[in-house]
Motif scaffolding. Sequence first.
Motif, mmCIF file in Angstrom:
data_model
loop_
_atom_site.group_PDB
_atom_site.id
_atom_site.type_symbol
_atom_site.label_atom_id
_atom_site.label_comp_id
_atom_site.label_asym_id
_atom_site.label_seq_id
_atom_site.Cartn_x
_atom_site.Cartn_y
_atom_site.Cartn_z
ATOM 1 N N GLY A 19 -22.767 52.967 -37.677
ATOM 2 C CA GLY A 19 -21.879 52.833 -38.675
ATOM 3 C C GLY A 19 -20.488 53.158 -38.491
ATOM 4 O O GLY A 19 -20.153 53.305 -37.276
ATOM 5 N N PRO A 20 -19.801 53.186 -39.485
ATOM 6 C CA PRO A 20 -18.300 53.683 -39.270
ATOM 7 C C PRO A 20 -18.198 54.944 -38.679
ATOM 8 O O PRO A 20 -18.969 55.891 -38.858
ATOM 9 N N ILE A 21 -17.025 54.855 -37.810
ATOM 10 C CA ILE A 21 -17.112 56.127 -36.701
ATOM 11 C C ILE A 21 -16.233 57.129 -37.561
ATOM 12 O O ILE A 21 -16.112 58.259 -37.218
ATOM 13 N N SER A 22 -15.546 56.961 -38.825
ATOM 14 C CA SER A 22 -14.731 57.869 -39.554
ATOM 15 C C SER A 22 -14.363 57.325 -40.842
ATOM 16 O O SER A 22 -14.502 55.833 -40.891
ATOM 17 N N VAL A 23 -13.967 57.998 -41.692
ATOM 18 C CA VAL A 23 -13.625 57.434 -43.157
ATOM 19 C C VAL A 23 -12.022 56.679 -42.868
ATOM 20 O O VAL A 23 -11.912 55.417 -43.535
ATOM 21 N N GLU A 24 -11.411 57.155 -41.886
ATOM 22 C CA GLU A 24 -10.068 56.355 -41.489
ATOM 23 C C GLU A 24 -10.412 55.111 -41.199
ATOM 24 O O GLU A 24 -9.668 54.033 -41.446
ATOM 25 N N ALA A 25 -11.485 54.803 -40.134
ATOM 26 C CA ALA A 25 -11.699 53.674 -39.533
ATOM 27 C C ALA A 25 -12.211 52.752 -40.535
ATOM 28 O O ALA A 25 -11.765 51.630 -40.446
ATOM 29 N N LEU A 26 -13.104 53.093 -41.437
ATOM 30 C CA LEU A 26 -13.775 52.309 -42.414
ATOM 31 C C LEU A 26 -12.516 51.772 -43.605
ATOM 32 O O LEU A 26 -12.309 50.613 -43.994
ATOM 33 N N GLU A 27 -11.509 52.685 -43.940
ATOM 34 C CA GLU A 27 -10.430 52.211 -44.521
ATOM 35 C C GLU A 27 -9.569 51.214 -43.921
ATOM 36 O O GLU A 27 -8.944 50.375 -44.672
ATOM 37 N N ASN A 28 -9.474 51.222 -42.613
ATOM 38 C CA ASN A 28 -8.727 50.178 -41.864
ATOM 39 C C ASN A 28 -9.218 48.926 -41.865
ATOM 40 O O ASN A 28 -8.826 47.980 -42.165
ATOM 41 N N VAL A 29 -10.932 48.860 -41.871
ATOM 42 C CA VAL A 29 -11.505 47.493 -42.192
ATOM 43 C C VAL A 29 -11.187 47.011 -43.345
ATOM 44 O O VAL A 29 -11.081 45.712 -43.894
ATOM 45 N N ARG A 30 -11.376 48.003 -44.527
ATOM 46 C CA ARG A 30 -11.206 47.802 -45.800
ATOM 47 C C ARG A 30 -9.958 47.077 -46.057
ATOM 48 O O ARG A 30 -9.528 45.742 -46.589
ATOM 49 N N SER A 31 -8.819 47.505 -45.559
ATOM 50 C CA SER A 31 -7.311 46.971 -45.581
ATOM 51 C C SER A 31 -7.201 45.610 -44.825
ATOM 52 O O SER A 31 -6.613 44.622 -45.587
ATOM 53 N N CYS A 32 -8.006 45.266 -43.819
ATOM 54 C CA CYS A 32 -7.947 44.188 -43.184
ATOM 55 C C CYS A 32 -8.501 43.022 -43.986
ATOM 56 O O CYS A 32 -8.337 41.793 -44.139
ATOM 57 N N LEU A 33 -9.828 43.555 -44.553
ATOM 58 C CA LEU A 33 -10.570 42.410 -45.389
ATOM 59 C C LEU A 33 -9.743 42.073 -46.593
ATOM 60 O O LEU A 33 -9.996 40.890 -47.221
ATOM 61 N N ASP A 34 -9.217 43.092 -47.316
ATOM 62 C CA ASP A 34 -8.292 42.806 -48.430
ATOM 63 C C ASP A 34 -7.294 41.818 -48.216
ATOM 64 O O ASP A 34 -7.088 40.940 -49.147
ATOM 65 N N ASP A 35 -6.967 41.616 -46.807
ATOM 66 C CA ASP A 35 -5.974 40.622 -46.481
ATOM 67 C C ASP A 35 -6.553 38.933 -46.298
ATOM 68 O O ASP A 35 -5.761 38.143 -46.248
ATOM 69 N N ILE A 36 -7.787 38.906 -46.269
ATOM 70 C CA ILE A 36 -8.418 37.809 -45.927
ATOM 71 C C ILE A 36 -8.363 36.726 -47.106
ATOM 72 O O ILE A 36 -8.828 37.430 -48.403
ATOM 73 N N LYS A 37 -7.846 35.612 -46.971
ATOM 74 C CA LYS A 37 -7.974 34.694 -48.144
ATOM 75 C C LYS A 37 -8.858 33.454 -47.698
ATOM 76 O O LYS A 37 -9.272 33.205 -46.701
ATOM 77 N N PRO A 38 -9.071 32.634 -48.676
ATOM 78 C CA PRO A 38 -10.099 31.385 -48.591
ATOM 79 C C PRO A 38 -9.747 30.524 -47.387
ATOM 80 O O PRO A 38 -10.380 30.187 -46.713
#
Length: 243
Positions: A19-38
Amino acid sequence: MPRVKRLYEVCKASFSNSGPISVEALENVRSCLDDIKPSDVGLEKEAQIARGWKGATNSNGRRGHSGSNQCPPPIKYLHVHECESFSNEIGIFCMPPSSVIPLHNHPGMTVLSKLLYGTMLIKSFDWVGTEEPIDPSEARPAKLVRDNQMTAPCGTTILYPTSGGNIHSFKAITPCALFDILSPPYSSNDGRDCTYFKKSRKSSSGVLPSGIDASEVAWLEECQPPESFVVQRGPYKGQIVKN
């Protein structure tokens, strides 16, 4: 760098086989996914249809035109990335109006979800402990975490292995698409099997922990998914992510 490719690279750096290696790493993924558009995943046309949707759904979960009632088309799953050695799974569920992904869980997994377009109803639970042992084959108590509507654009949600609403269901109000990242992915060999649940009609003698309001608890039991629940692989029109 294209957004999907960047998301893949961040996932690759942020997840291990557990799974996620750290809380910070998970937040990095969240931030990138937030940017994804259709448009980043080849679904801009479908998103436009959802934004202009004026269809109506019936109480029985079916929709039809000119008075005709028909079961909704199958849910389509678009696989963005697939690799046995990779520590997560990336894909998109495209749901027609009134379609439902039944109540299910993600044992031992962290799940990030981004609604790309449309409106859906979400209902989610987390298991609660009891003061008495519970037979796994019997109903178990679960506390309601979320029961509301979500409309795109909105932020990414995160479900954790034992919190955040790991047991959940989705119902599409309009055409909608849900971008999912699972880490680690389902694996029957590692005890990460998807299980479906329903509210139990049986009364339970289990004693809830102090501080748990019984009105917020549902007793859930395992079940088979309904025959109407059909998920088909669909053609992914966006950029294919490869190692």
